[in-house]
Design an enzyme around this catalytic site. Structure first.
Site, PDB file in Angstrom:
ATOM      1  N   GLY A   1      -9.661   4.090   3.369  1.00  0.00           N
ATOM      2  CA  GLY A   1      -9.982   5.449   4.855  1.00  0.00           C
ATOM      3  C   GLY A   1      -9.602   6.417   3.633  1.00  0.00           C
ATOM      4  O   GLY A   1     -10.475   8.154   4.399  1.00  0.00           O
TER       5      GLY A   1
ATOM      6  N   LYS B   1       1.305  -1.592  -0.168  1.00  0.00           N
ATOM      7  CA  LYS B   1      -0.058   0.315  -0.163  1.00  0.00           C
ATOM      8  C   LYS B   1       0.745   1.347   0.089  1.00  0.00           C
ATOM      9  O   LYS B   1       1.580   1.336   0.373  1.00  0.00           O
ATOM     10  CB  LYS B   1      -0.469   0.190   1.074  1.00  0.00           C
ATOM     11  CG  LYS B   1      -1.607  -1.220   1.467  1.00  0.00           C
ATOM     12  CD  LYS B   1      -2.918  -1.024   2.186  1.00  0.00           C
ATOM     13  CE  LYS B   1      -3.974  -2.549   2.420  1.00  0.00           C
ATOM     14  NZ  LYS B   1      -4.943  -2.313   3.128  1.00  0.00           N
TER      15      LYS B   1
ATOM     16  N   SER C   1      -7.140   3.692  -1.459  1.00  0.00           N
ATOM     17  CA  SER C   1      -7.207   3.442   0.029  1.00  0.00           C
ATOM     18  C   SER C   1      -8.578   4.129   0.294  1.00  0.00           C
ATOM     19  O   SER C   1      -9.374   4.529   0.394  1.00  0.00           O
ATOM     20  CB  SER C   1      -6.852   5.055   0.634  1.00  0.00           C
ATOM     21  OG  SER C   1      -7.116   4.141   1.823  1.00  0.00           O
TER      22      SER C   1
ATOM     23  N   HIS D   1      -3.386   1.540   5.139  1.00  0.00           N
ATOM     24  CA  HIS D   1      -2.756   2.902   4.562  1.00  0.00           C
ATOM     25  C   HIS D   1      -2.662   4.022   5.934  1.00  0.00           C
ATOM     26  O   HIS D   1      -2.003   4.921   6.004  1.00  0.00           O
ATOM     27  CB  HIS D   1      -3.892   3.479   3.755  1.00  0.00           C
ATOM     28  CG  HIS D   1      -3.690   2.965   2.535  1.00  0.00           C
ATOM     29  ND1 HIS D   1      -5.295   2.420   1.193  1.00  0.00           N
ATOM     30  CD2 HIS D   1      -3.074   2.964   1.535  1.00  0.00           C
ATOM     31  CE1 HIS D   1      -4.599   1.201   1.246  1.00  0.00           C
ATOM     32  NE2 HIS D   1      -3.768   2.005   0.024  1.00  0.00           N
TER      33      HIS D   1
END
Length: 135
Positions: A106, A37, A104, A63
């Protein structure tokens, strides 16, 4: 010198130090190989200057782990950080190949075209592919 002049001089010195700290931040710091990531981080000094950097580490599960690790580094330098998005990177040093893809959950999806341009500053002899496919 009066107090206002001293304060102004002190603020200019602090601003210069944060500009120098920002200039010293590497554009790219990623794992040497594998699939991992990554996040794009906008780093700001105390004034108007900023730059986007790429960070990706195979030892980070999320992330947010990457961002939090790097945010601490930037704070110690007197800099502020924001994360506009992330994704994944496939890094194959033997083939001189990088693939940037995904997003991601988030932070959302980083601008992969901008990520490619930033990665090319450190890996100019690599083939760098971007894709909006995959997670």
């Amino acid at each position: 010198m009066n107090r206002l002049q001293l304060l102004s001089k002190g603020l200019r010195l602090i601003h210069k130090m944060s500009e120098e700290a920002l200039a010293g931040v590497p554009l790219v710091h990623i794992s040497p190989e594998g699939i991992f990531k990554y996040v794009m981080i906008n780093v700001f000094d105390g004034g108007d200057a900023s730059k986007a950097v790429i960070r990706g580490f195979a030892d980070c599960t999320w992330h947010a782990d990457i961002f939090e690790r790097e945010e601490e580094v930037f704070k110690k330098l007197g800099l502020r950080a924001e994360c506009p998005g992330g994704g994944r990177i496939e890094h194959n040093p033997e083939k001189k190949y990088l693939k940037v893809y995904g997003y991601s959950q988030g932070f959302g999806k980083a601008d992969h075209a901008q990520t490619k341009r930033i990665l090319a500053t450190k890996y100019p002899d690599y083939t760098i592919e971007i894709s909006d496919e995959g997670y």
